[in-house]
Design a protein around this motif. Structure first.
Motif, PDB file in Angstrom:
ATOM      1  N   THR A 107      30.598 -17.629  38.278  1.00  0.00           N
ATOM      2  CA  THR A 107      31.443 -17.031  39.315  1.00  0.00           C
ATOM      3  C   THR A 107      31.564 -15.543  39.018  1.00  0.00           C
ATOM      4  O   THR A 107      31.833 -15.142  37.881  1.00  0.00           O
ATOM      5  CB  THR A 107      32.843 -17.673  39.304  1.00  0.00           C
ATOM      6  N   GLU A 108      31.364 -14.760  40.062  1.00  0.00           N
ATOM      7  CA  GLU A 108      31.413 -13.307  39.908  1.00  0.00           C
ATOM      8  C   GLU A 108      32.492 -12.728  40.819  1.00  0.00           C
ATOM      9  O   GLU A 108      32.661 -13.172  41.954  1.00  0.00           O
ATOM     10  CB  GLU A 108      30.072 -12.672  40.313  1.00  0.00           C
ATOM     11  N   ILE A 109      33.172 -11.706  40.325  1.00  0.00           N
ATOM     12  CA  ILE A 109      34.115 -10.960  41.150  1.00  0.00           C
ATOM     13  C   ILE A 109      33.286 -10.132  42.141  1.00  0.00           C
ATOM     14  O   ILE A 109      32.153  -9.761  41.810  1.00  0.00           O
ATOM     15  CB  ILE A 109      35.003 -10.052  40.231  1.00  0.00           C
ATOM     16  N   GLN A 149      31.299  -7.495  43.596  1.00  0.00           N
ATOM     17  CA  GLN A 149      30.774  -6.315  42.903  1.00  0.00           C
ATOM     18  C   GLN A 149      29.481  -5.852  43.543  1.00  0.00           C
ATOM     19  O   GLN A 149      28.801  -6.620  44.219  1.00  0.00           O
ATOM     20  CB  GLN A 149      30.520  -6.634  41.434  1.00  0.00           C
ATOM     21  N   ASP A 155      35.471  -5.007  43.840  1.00  0.00           N
ATOM     22  CA  ASP A 155      36.301  -4.771  42.665  1.00  0.00           C
ATOM     23  C   ASP A 155      35.569  -4.001  41.571  1.00  0.00           C
ATOM     24  O   ASP A 155      36.193  -3.385  40.720  1.00  0.00           O
ATOM     25  CB  ASP A 155      36.774  -6.117  42.092  1.00  0.00           C
ATOM     26  N   MET A 169      28.843 -11.820  44.581  1.00  0.00           N
ATOM     27  CA  MET A 169      30.239 -12.278  44.582  1.00  0.00           C
ATOM     28  C   MET A 169      30.303 -13.793  44.695  1.00  0.00           C
ATOM     29  O   MET A 169      29.422 -14.430  45.262  1.00  0.00           O
ATOM     30  CB  MET A 169      31.020 -11.653  45.739  1.00  0.00           C
ATOM     31  N   THR A 173      33.618 -18.633  49.203  1.00  0.00           N
ATOM     32  CA  THR A 173      34.925 -18.182  48.708  1.00  0.00           C
ATOM     33  C   THR A 173      35.518 -17.314  49.819  1.00  0.00           C
ATOM     34  O   THR A 173      35.155 -16.139  49.959  1.00  0.00           O
ATOM     35  CB  THR A 173      34.770 -17.376  47.405  1.00  0.00           C
ATOM     36  N   TYR A 198      36.943 -13.749  49.155  1.00  0.00           N
ATOM     37  CA  TYR A 198      35.946 -12.731  48.828  1.00  0.00           C
ATOM     38  C   TYR A 198      35.192 -12.291  50.094  1.00  0.00           C
ATOM     39  O   TYR A 198      34.874 -11.114  50.279  1.00  0.00           O
ATOM     40  CB  TYR A 198      34.930 -13.258  47.804  1.00  0.00           C
ATOM     41  N   HIS A 201      39.213 -16.516  35.677  1.00  0.00           N
ATOM     42  CA  HIS A 201      38.301 -15.420  35.972  1.00  0.00           C
ATOM     43  C   HIS A 201      39.088 -14.189  36.425  1.00  0.00           C
ATOM     44  O   HIS A 201      40.138 -14.316  37.040  1.00  0.00           O
ATOM     45  CB  HIS A 201      37.408 -15.940  37.110  1.00  0.00           C
ATOM     46  N   TRP A 202      38.559 -12.979  36.116  1.00  0.00           N
ATOM     47  CA  TRP A 202      39.148 -11.711  36.548  1.00  0.00           C
ATOM     48  C   TRP A 202      40.576 -11.577  36.015  1.00  0.00           C
ATOM     49  O   TRP A 202      41.545 -11.393  36.739  1.00  0.00           O
ATOM     50  CB  TRP A 202      39.116 -11.573  38.066  1.00  0.00           C
ATOM     51  N   PHE A 244      35.127 -10.661  33.661  1.00  0.00           N
ATOM     52  CA  PHE A 244      34.733 -10.510  35.069  1.00  0.00           C
ATOM     53  C   PHE A 244      33.670 -11.510  35.521  1.00  0.00           C
ATOM     54  O   PHE A 244      33.332 -11.567  36.693  1.00  0.00           O
ATOM     55  CB  PHE A 244      34.330  -9.067  35.382  1.00  0.00           C
ATOM     56  N   THR A 245      33.145 -12.289  34.593  1.00  0.00           N
ATOM     57  CA  THR A 245      32.196 -13.359  34.940  1.00  0.00           C
ATOM     58  C   THR A 245      32.620 -14.584  34.151  1.00  0.00           C
ATOM     59  O   THR A 245      32.986 -14.463  32.973  1.00  0.00           O
ATOM     60  CB  THR A 245      30.763 -12.989  34.503  1.00  0.00           C
TER      61      THR A 245
END
Lengths: 314, 311
Positions: free
Chosen positions: A135-137, A139, A160, A191, A198, A201, A255-256, A289-290
Motif C-alpha cells: 500500500t502506497e500513500i 505520491q 502527499d 497510490m 481506495t 485517495y 500506514h502513513w 510511507f509504504t
C-alpha cells in the motif's frame, strides 16, 4: 467523444482496442490538453475510479471546462479483464515496451500508437496503484533527470509525497520516460494498492487534477485546497524494510504514521509451527510511507519503507 | 565432479530453493555454464544436464585441462520450474532482469546477487536462454553489442550463426550484460525450443559447448569434438521479418532451419470459425528460416518468420 486510439486483431473474433474519451468544449482552438492514462498494469485499478470521478465533476459543470481532457482508462485492457498485471499470453510488462514501434509486432505497434496519440499533451498523468503487495500513500515518482521540470507540476496535484529517484536505464522503456523524452511532462502517480479502489485517495487525486487544470487555465470552477507534499530527492536516504524470513506477515503499525527507531512494525509468523519467525521493527525515526499488504512473504520481500528524519504533523 | 549449492532460499511451506552447481576440474575459474533462470526453460535445463553428464565422463578420463575449472548450473530457479511458471511464483518478477542483484533487496534481487557473486569472476560465461515469443530457432549464439563482445571467439562454438544486436534499456539488468561489465566473455546460446525438448538442437548445443571448451583450451585437445559449422556472422537487423496481417489459427508449412525460395508458402492463417484460409504467408526473399512461430494461435502483426536472406 470515445475514440479508438489504436487496435489489433486477436486470434478469435475479437479486436484489442485502446480507447480514449475526449472531453472538450466545442471550440478547441488553442486549448491546453491534459491526458490521464491508467490501466497499464491489469491489477492496478485505482486509476479507474479517478477516470470516472474526473468525468463526473466535469459533467456536473461542463461550462467550467476550458481545455481538452483525454482519458485513457485501459491501455492494457486484456490485462484488466483477466486480472493479469502484464499482458496475458506474452507475460510481458506493458510498461517496459515504450515508445514501441509503428512497424513492429502487435504489442510494439500498440505501444507506439498510444505514445503517438499522447504527443501534444501539455501534461500527462500516468496513474498506477502500487501492486497487490504494497500500500502506497498518494505520491508522484519522478526520474531525477526530469526533476526540475516535473516537481512544480507534481506539487499541484494534491499528493502527499514526491519521490525524485535516481535514473535507471531499465526505466527508459516506461511510458512516462518515453513521453518526458519527447517533451510531454508526464507524472507517474502511485497510490493505494493493487486490485482495490481506495476511494479517499481517488478523490484526493481528483481534487489535485482539477487544481492543475485550474492553474493551466483549463477549469474555471471551484477548486478545493490542495496539500503541500513532502519532497524526497535521491540523495535523501530511504529506509527499506525487507523480510528476513519467509512466512506470513502481520502488520502491527498503520500506514502513513510516524514511527520511532525500534518500533514494532509487524511480525513474520509460521502458521505451521505457530511461532513468530522474526519481528519487524523500524530501523530509524521517520514516516512509514509504504506497508506490506499481501501477507505471504519470501525472504527479501519488501515489508515497508520509512522516510528517515521526517515527521507528520498530526 | 563436485556438487555445490551456491544459493539457497528458505520458504514458508515448500522445500528450500537451491541453486546447485556442478564443478569439473579446479584452479582458474574458466567457464561458467548456466541453464534455466526461468521456469519454462526446460530445454535449457536439459542441455545443461547432458553437459554435466558429458563433462563428468571427460573428467574421469582426465580430459579437463590442469588449473581450469568449469562450473555448470543446470537450473538456478527450480521453484519456478516446479510450478511451471516462467517467472518468480509470488511476484512474477524475472531473475534475468535483476542482475547484478542486490543482496539486501527484494527476493529476486537477492537471488540474482547470490548467483552473480558466485559466477561473476569466470573468464567465460555461457547462458542457455530463451526468447519471450513462442517459436523455434536455428541454434545460434546471440551477443549484445556492448563494445566488449568478442565476435571472433563466438565463432568457436561452431553454431550456424552468431547474431549481434544493439543493447536496449531493459538489457542492462540481464546476466549476459552484467557478465560483460565484469569482464566475463559472455555468450547466450539459443537452441531450437524452450518449454519442449528438441533432441537435435540439444545435441547441437552440447557439441558446440564442448567444441568451444576445446578451442579455448579448457578441455584436452585430444577430445574429439566437431560442432559442424563455420558460423555466419550477422546483425539481427540483417534478418527479414515476415509479419502476418490477419490473426487466427497458425499452420506452419516451413520451419526454422529450412530453406525458402522467394514466393514459397511459409504458413497459412485459418479462420477459427469457418476454417477458411484468411492469409497465406509468403517468403519475400530467398534464404534460411531462422525463426518460426510455433504457437497454434497468432495475433495480427506478429513476426511469424525471420529469414536470413541468401545474399
Amino acid at each position: 467523444m470515445i475514440q479508438t486510439v489504436t487496435q489489433a486483431d486477436l486470434p478469435c473474433d475479437e479486436s484489442l482496442r485502446i480507447k480514449k474519451n475526449r472531453i472538450a468544449p466545442e471550440n478547441t482552438d488553442n486549448l491546453k490538453r491534459i491526458s490521464i492514462v491508467t490501466g497499464t498494469h491489469g491489477d492496478e485499478l485505482e486509476g479507474q475510479y479517478v477516470c470516472y470521478l474526473v468525468q463526473k465533476r466535469i459533467n456536473e459543470h461542463p461550462e467550467c471546462l476550458n481545455g481538452i481532457i483525454d482519458i485513457y482508462p485501459a491501455i492494457n485492457p486484456i490485462g484488466i479483464d483477466s486480472i493479469t498485471r502484464g499482458i496475458p499470453a506474452f507475460d510481458l510488462d506493458m510498461n517496459r515496451m515504450f515508445p514501441g514501434d509503428s512497424e513492429g509486432y502487435m504489442l510494439e505497434h500498440i505501444a507506439n500508437g498510444i505514445v503517438t496519440d499522447l504527443e501534444g499533451s501539455d501534461v500527462c498523468i500516468d496513474i498506477h496503484a502500487s501492486n497487490i503487495f504494497l500500500t502506497e500513500i498518494p505520491q508522484v515518482r519522478i526520474n531525477t533527470i526530469f526533476g526540475k521540470k516535473l516537481v512544480p507540476i507534481a506539487e499541484k496535484i494534491n499528493i502527499d509525497l514526491i519521490w525524485v529517484h535516481p535514473s535507471a536505464t531499465v526505466l527508459e522503456s516506461t511510458l512516462a520516460h518515453s513521453m518526458n523524452a519527447v517533451g510531454v511532462p508526464t507524472l507517474v502517480v502511485e497510490m493505494g494498492v493493487g486490485m482495490r479502489i481506495t476511494k479517499s485517495y481517488c478523490e484526493q487525486l481528483t481534487d489535485g487534477i482539477f487544481n492543475l487544470m485550474s492553474s493551466l487555465g483549463m477549469w474555471s470552477g471551484e477548486v478545493p485546497n490542495v496539500r503541500k507534499p513532502l519532497v524526497v530527492y535521491d540523495e535523501d536516504p530511504i529506509s527499506f524494510l525487507n523480510a528476513e524470513k519467509s512466512g506470513l506477515f502481520v502488520a502491527h503499525t498503520k500506514h502513513w504514521t510516524n514511527v520511532t527507531e525500534g518500533q514494532h512494525i509487524g511480525d513474520i509468523i509460521d502458521p505451521l509451527s505457530g511461532k513468530v519467525l522474526t519481528t519487524v521493527t523500524a530501523d530509524c525515526d521517520g514516516i512509514l510511507f509504504t506497508i506490506r499488504e499481501y501477507p505471504i512473504v519470501d525472504e527479501g520481500s519488501l515489508i515497508g519503507r520509512i522516510l528517515p528524519g521526517r515527521e507528520l504533523k498530526i | 565432479m563436485r556438487e555445490k549449492i551456491i544459493y539457497e532460499l528458505k520458504t514458508l511451506y515448500r522445500d528450500d530453493m537451491r541453486a546447485r552447481a556442478f564443478e569439473f576440474g579446479s584452479g582458474e575459474e574458466s567457464v561458467c555454464i548456466l541453464g534455466s533462470l526461468r521456469g519454462n526453460e526446460i530445454q535449457q535445463t536439459y542441455v545443461c544436464s547432458q553437459l554435466v553428464k558429458e563433462l563428468n565422463i571427460l573428467e574421469q578420463k582426465g580430459a579437463i585441462v590442469k588449473d581450469k575449472k568449469i562450473t555448470v548450473i543446470p537450473c538456478a530457479n527450480p521453484r519456478s520450474i516446479n510450478t511451471e511458471k516462467r517467472f518468480w511464483p509470488i511476484d512474477n518478477t524475472d531473475i534475468n532482469r535483476m542482475f547484478p542483484g542486490y543482496d539486501v533487496g527484494e527476493t529476486t534481487q537477492r537471488i540474482a546477487a547470490g548467483l552473480f557473486e558466485n559466477i561473476k569472476s569466470y573468464k567465460y560465461g555461457i547462458q542457455f536462454t530463451s526468447f519471450y515469443m513462442p517459436g523455434r530457432f536455428i541454434p545460434h549464439i546471440r551477443m549484445m553489442s556492448t563494445g566488449e563482445e568478442d565476435v571472433e571467439q563466438a565463432k568457436l562454438f561452431g553454431m550456424p550463426y552468431v547474431v549481434r544486436r544493439k543493447v536496449r534499456p531493459y538489457d542492462t539488468t540481464t546476466l549476459n550484460y552484467n557478465w560483460q561489465l565484469w569482464e566475463t566473455k559472455a555468450y547466450s546460446v539459443y537452441t531450437t525450443t524452450t518449454a519442449d525438448i528438441d533432441e537435435a538442437s540439444a545435441k547441437q548445443g552440447i557439441k558446440s559447448v564442448l567444441h568451444f571448451l576445446k578451442c579455448i583450451g579448457v578441455i584436452d585437445e585430444s577430445v574429439s569434438t566437431n560442432a559442424g559449422y563455420h558460423s555466419k556472422l550477422l546483425w539481427n537487423t540483417d534478418m527479414v521479418n515476415v509479419r502476418n496481417t490477419h490473426s487466427g489459427i497458425y499452420r506452419p508449412v516451413l520451419q526454422s532451419g529450412q530453406q525458402a525460395e522467394a514466393g514459397d508458402l511459409l504458413a497459412r492463417i485459418i479462420d477459427p470459425y469457418t476454417g477458411e484460409i484468411t492469409e497465406k504467408i509468403i517468403a519475400p526473399c530467398t534464404g534460411t528460416i531462422f525463426f518460426s512461430h510455433s504457437n497454434p494461435l497468432v495475433y495480427s502483426s506478429t513476426a511469424v518468420v525471420k529469414i536470413v536472406p541468401e545474399n
